[in-house]
Design a protein around this motif. Structure first.
Motif, mmCIF file in Angstrom:
data_model
loop_
_atom_site.group_PDB
_atom_site.id
_atom_site.type_symbol
_atom_site.label_atom_id
_atom_site.label_comp_id
_atom_site.label_asym_id
_atom_site.label_seq_id
_atom_site.Cartn_x
_atom_site.Cartn_y
_atom_site.Cartn_z
ATOM 1 N N UNK A 11 16.754 -103.537 -22.721
ATOM 2 C CA UNK A 11 18.046 -104.512 -24.326
ATOM 3 C C UNK A 11 19.158 -104.680 -24.202
ATOM 4 N N UNK A 12 19.996 -104.085 -22.683
ATOM 5 C CA UNK A 12 21.233 -105.074 -22.854
ATOM 6 C C UNK A 12 21.789 -104.532 -21.915
ATOM 7 N N UNK A 13 23.096 -105.139 -21.174
ATOM 8 C CA UNK A 13 23.631 -104.973 -20.429
ATOM 9 C C UNK A 13 23.493 -103.424 -19.190
ATOM 10 N N UNK A 14 24.006 -102.409 -19.427
ATOM 11 C CA UNK A 14 23.726 -101.911 -18.968
ATOM 12 C C UNK A 14 22.898 -100.777 -19.310
ATOM 13 N N UNK A 15 21.995 -101.320 -20.177
ATOM 14 C CA UNK A 15 20.989 -100.144 -20.833
ATOM 15 C C UNK A 15 20.352 -100.224 -20.720
ATOM 16 N N UNK A 16 19.159 -98.635 -20.488
ATOM 17 C CA UNK A 16 18.283 -98.956 -19.804
ATOM 18 C C UNK A 16 16.283 -98.865 -20.878
ATOM 19 N N UNK A 17 15.981 -99.659 -20.877
ATOM 20 C CA UNK A 17 15.244 -99.991 -21.043
ATOM 21 C C UNK A 17 13.977 -98.379 -22.071
ATOM 22 N N UNK A 18 14.237 -98.638 -23.452
ATOM 23 C CA UNK A 18 13.671 -97.518 -24.114
ATOM 24 C C UNK A 18 12.459 -96.381 -23.889
ATOM 25 N N UNK A 20 11.734 -95.102 -20.766
ATOM 26 C CA UNK A 20 11.911 -94.393 -20.423
ATOM 27 C C UNK A 20 12.797 -92.805 -20.807
ATOM 28 N N UNK A 21 13.226 -93.440 -21.787
ATOM 29 C CA UNK A 21 13.433 -91.858 -22.538
ATOM 30 C C UNK A 21 12.587 -91.236 -22.963
ATOM 31 N N UNK A 22 11.265 -91.833 -23.555
ATOM 32 C CA UNK A 22 10.537 -91.162 -24.093
ATOM 33 C C UNK A 22 9.480 -90.604 -22.871
ATOM 34 N N UNK A 23 9.481 -91.470 -22.020
ATOM 35 C CA UNK A 23 8.305 -90.989 -20.871
ATOM 36 C C UNK A 23 8.538 -89.496 -20.257
ATOM 37 N N UNK A 24 10.250 -89.751 -20.207
ATOM 38 C CA UNK A 24 10.694 -88.508 -19.237
ATOM 39 C C UNK A 24 10.536 -87.745 -20.871
ATOM 40 N N UNK A 25 10.113 -87.656 -22.004
ATOM 41 C CA UNK A 25 10.388 -86.287 -22.620
ATOM 42 C C UNK A 25 9.100 -86.367 -22.615
ATOM 43 N N UNK A 26 7.806 -87.351 -22.953
ATOM 44 C CA UNK A 26 6.269 -87.442 -22.869
ATOM 45 C C UNK A 26 5.066 -87.833 -21.711
#
Length: 399
Positions: A11-18, A20-26
């Motif tokens: 989504x942004x310059x050094x932002x990771x795709x959302x 990844x956060x969901x996958x780490x949790x779920x």
């Protein structure tokens, strides 16, 4: 459940795709579909990433008939190596690692500093406008690795052009890439012949001597592959990382100001820069499961291709406090930018030295240095093994 398509959109310059956060949790270990239509397994949590890197049941040899095809149109066989797994890898690494030990790299500090100073002299002598990729990152990285190998400066540019063609993802046809890799192999064979005729006090001369020894510890194929792996890895990856290090600081002016005010902090800050900005080519580090292996409570089957997502691991809140915050004063950053385990990046100490001296020189020699475009408008160059800014146009104040 719907199969996810990978890679995800950043989504942004050094932002990771959302995702990844969901996958780490779920679903920290999950099967996804890549652009070729093949399926791979993603590993996204910090502890699981380190576990895969350290597990010899996950092979680096992904050039197998049943391995997933990762990038459409990229002839993966061209970037294979005869020493990706033990015992060949262990033997090979023992032979070449002496040139990359922290002690030996530190002995190179003055010479690398001389190269950096010369490049900054040229930049400062210009018109207060420069491209720090073209004027600093490229010539520094290729000069250092070629000097380590005892390669003449006149050969730097021809090799760079071949590497640029062979390693690009989108800017060359498969035939052009194949021709470039064949030319690089011939370039390596010519270097070997030259070192055999006139050996010097350099890494390549030493490897040729090992190859020519009666014990045959290094085959001709391994010797050529070593040259290609070292020149490509030492050149391409370091160029990308120098560019990303500068760009992340330009994108965070408060952190740039903190380092400018306290340059002695740069060596420590490198770990945070590598944690936060060491984005790879957008895929991950590939591995091949040689048997069924349980990771994160999920059984990855024998024959599966795995993508180890280092940047997701380095934003895992289970390991890092407030991981989305870039903070050059952060301490205790045990990132995965250089990998982990038996395949940890052999040139990590050399890459750190080049990063340290390049950043220090830019902050010292270019007062008030800043981009002439918005950070988000900087174009990126995506390669098979690395990604980084294609250009870094800057200006600075008069001293």
């Amino acid at each position: 459940m719907t199969t996810l398509d990978y890679p995800f959109t950043r989504p942004g310059l050094f932002d990771l795709p959302a995702e990844f956060a969901w996958l780490r949790d779920e679903q920290p270990v999950v099967r996804v579909r890549v652009a070729t239509g093949d399926h791979v397994w993603l590993v996204t949590r910090y502890d699981d990433v380190r576990a895969v890197f350290g597990d010899r049941r996950f092979s680096r040899n992904i050039f197998r008939p049943d391995a997933a095809r990762l990038i459409p149109g990229v002839p993966t066989r061209q970037v294979s190596s005869p020493f990706v797994d033990p015992p060949a890898h262990t033997r090979w690494r023992r032979l070449v690692s002496r040139a990359f030990t922290p002690r030996h790299v530190e002995s190179m500090r003055l010479r690398v500093q001389d190269i950096v100073d010369g490049l900054l002299d040229d930049i400062v002598a210009g018109t207060r406008r420069a491209d720090l990729v073209e004027a600093l990152a490229y010539p520094l990285s290729i000069s250092v690795i070629c000097e380590l190998f005892g390669i003449d400066a006149a050969d730097h540019e021809p090799f760079r052009k071949l590497a640029d063609t062979g390693l690009t993802i989108n800017d060359a046809t498969e035939a052009e890439k194949g021709a470039a890799f064949a030319a690089m192999a011939q370039f390596s064979a010519d270097l070997i012949a030259a070192k055999r005729r006139v050996p010097g006090d350099d890494l390549l001369s030493g490897l040729v001597a090992v190859h020519d020894g009666e014990d045959g510890r290094l085959s001709t194929e391994e010797l050529i592959a070593t040259i290609l792996a070292m020149l490509i890895g030492g050149y391409e990856s370091t160029v990308a990382q120098i560019g990303k290090a500068l760009l992340v600081l330009f994108a965070h002016p408060d952190q740039l100001a903190a380092l400018r005010a306290e340059p002695a902090r740069i060596p420590q800050a490198l770990d945070e820069i590598l944690r936060y900005a060491s984005l790879d080519s957008g895929f991950g580090s590939p591995r091949y499961a040689t048997e069924d292996v349980e990771v994160g409570g999920v059984t990855i089957p024998k024959g599966a291709t795995v993508l180890v997502i280092r940047q997701s691991a380095d934003r895992d809140p289970r390991r890092f406090t407030d991981p989305e915050r870039f903070d050059v004063t952060r301490e205790g950053t045990q990132h995965t930018a250089f990998g982990h385990g038996p395949h940890r990046c052999l040139g990590a100490a050399l890459a750190r030295l080049e990063l340290e001296l390049a950043l220090a020189a830019v902050l010292d020699r270019l007062p008030g240095v800043r981009l002439t475009v918005a950070p988000v408008d900087v174009p990126w160059d995506f390669r098979i093994t690395a990604a980084g800014p294609a250009t870094l146009p800057v200006t600075w104040e008069r001293a």
